[in-house]
Design a protein around this motif. Structure first.
Motif, PDB file in Angstrom:
ATOM      1  N   LYS A   1       2.195  91.493 -12.753  1.00  0.00           N
ATOM      2  CA  LYS A   1       1.214  92.189 -11.564  1.00  0.00           C
ATOM      3  C   LYS A   1      -0.130  92.086 -12.050  1.00  0.00           C
ATOM      4  N   ARG A   2      -1.125  91.827 -11.208  1.00  0.00           N
ATOM      5  CA  ARG A   2      -2.620  91.788 -11.718  1.00  0.00           C
ATOM      6  C   ARG A   2      -3.436  92.192 -10.552  1.00  0.00           C
ATOM      7  N   THR A   3      -4.347  93.019 -10.750  1.00  0.00           N
ATOM      8  CA  THR A   3      -5.270  93.330  -9.739  1.00  0.00           C
ATOM      9  C   THR A   3      -6.881  92.965 -10.078  1.00  0.00           C
TER      10      THR A   3
ATOM     11  N   ASP B   1      -4.391  91.922  -5.380  1.00  0.00           N
ATOM     12  CA  ASP B   1      -2.939  92.445  -5.550  1.00  0.00           C
ATOM     13  C   ASP B   1      -2.227  91.329  -5.992  1.00  0.00           C
TER      14      ASP B   1
ATOM     15  N   GLY C   1      -3.457  91.168 -16.847  1.00  0.00           N
ATOM     16  CA  GLY C   1      -2.516  91.754 -16.243  1.00  0.00           C
ATOM     17  C   GLY C   1      -1.309  92.364 -16.869  1.00  0.00           C
TER      18      GLY C   1
ATOM     19  N   THR D   1      -6.091  89.171  -1.560  1.00  0.00           N
ATOM     20  CA  THR D   1      -7.535  89.296  -2.031  1.00  0.00           C
ATOM     21  C   THR D   1      -8.171  89.808  -0.813  1.00  0.00           C
TER      22      THR D   1
END
Length: 168
Positions: free
Chosen positions: A113-115, A93, A127, A87
């Motif tokens: 995956k998470r943004t 990310d 995500g 972060t």
């Protein structure tokens, strides 16, 4: 049997084989929903204006709804993941490759995956999870899920996932 009758019988048999091959080659697909409960063991490091988080995530996924296929309502999988997140002011990310093993020992693989969001207590975010095949009844299964994760006290994590899958 006359020559014409033998030709007709051969054509009927051949069309039956072709129809069976088309049915056998038909793509399977479906949808399902999961609820998940995990415990994390993360290490956090501040480095050069960024925060790095890494560690394990272990727990269970329970199928709560399904329209059939290998993901059957009520089925529970034990999940083991490695989580890596970075972060900064630009955002987050996060990647989490996971192996999920059901009660019969069959495995399915996923990559979450998470943004957005974070990994702090009270945090989390939305995500996407990709289904990446597996072994046993999950061989050849691919697909995707949307999910929402919440980080709770005592290193607990809760997640809800809505998925679609297919198998050629």
């Amino acid at each position: 049997m006359s020559f014409r009758a033998r030709i007709a019988a051969a054509l009927v048999a051949a069309s039956g084989v072709l129809c069976a091959a088309q049915v056998a080659g038909a793509e399977e697909s479906g949808s399902f929903s999961l609820v998940a409960s995990y415990v994390h063991d993360y290490t956090t490091v501040e480095h050069g204006g960024k925060t790095f988080v890494g560690g394990s995530l272990r727990g269970t996924n329970t199928v709560v709804e399904s329209d059939g296929g290998p993901f059957v309502a009520g089925a529970i999988s034990v999940t083991a993941c490695v989580v890596y997140a970075r972060t900064s002011d630009a955002g987050m990310d996060l990647d989490a490759p996971c192996t999920n093993t059901d009660s019969s020992g069959d495995r399915w693989f996923s990559l979450s995956k998470r943004t957005v969001g974070d990994t702090a207590v009270g945090g989390g975010g939305k995500g996407r999870m990709e289904l990446l095949g597996g072994a046993g009844k999950y061989a050849g299964v691919t697909g995707s899920c949307t999910y929402t994760t919440r980080y709770l006290a005592d290193n607990l994590v809760a997640s809800q996932k809505n998925c679609t899958w297919r198998r050629p």
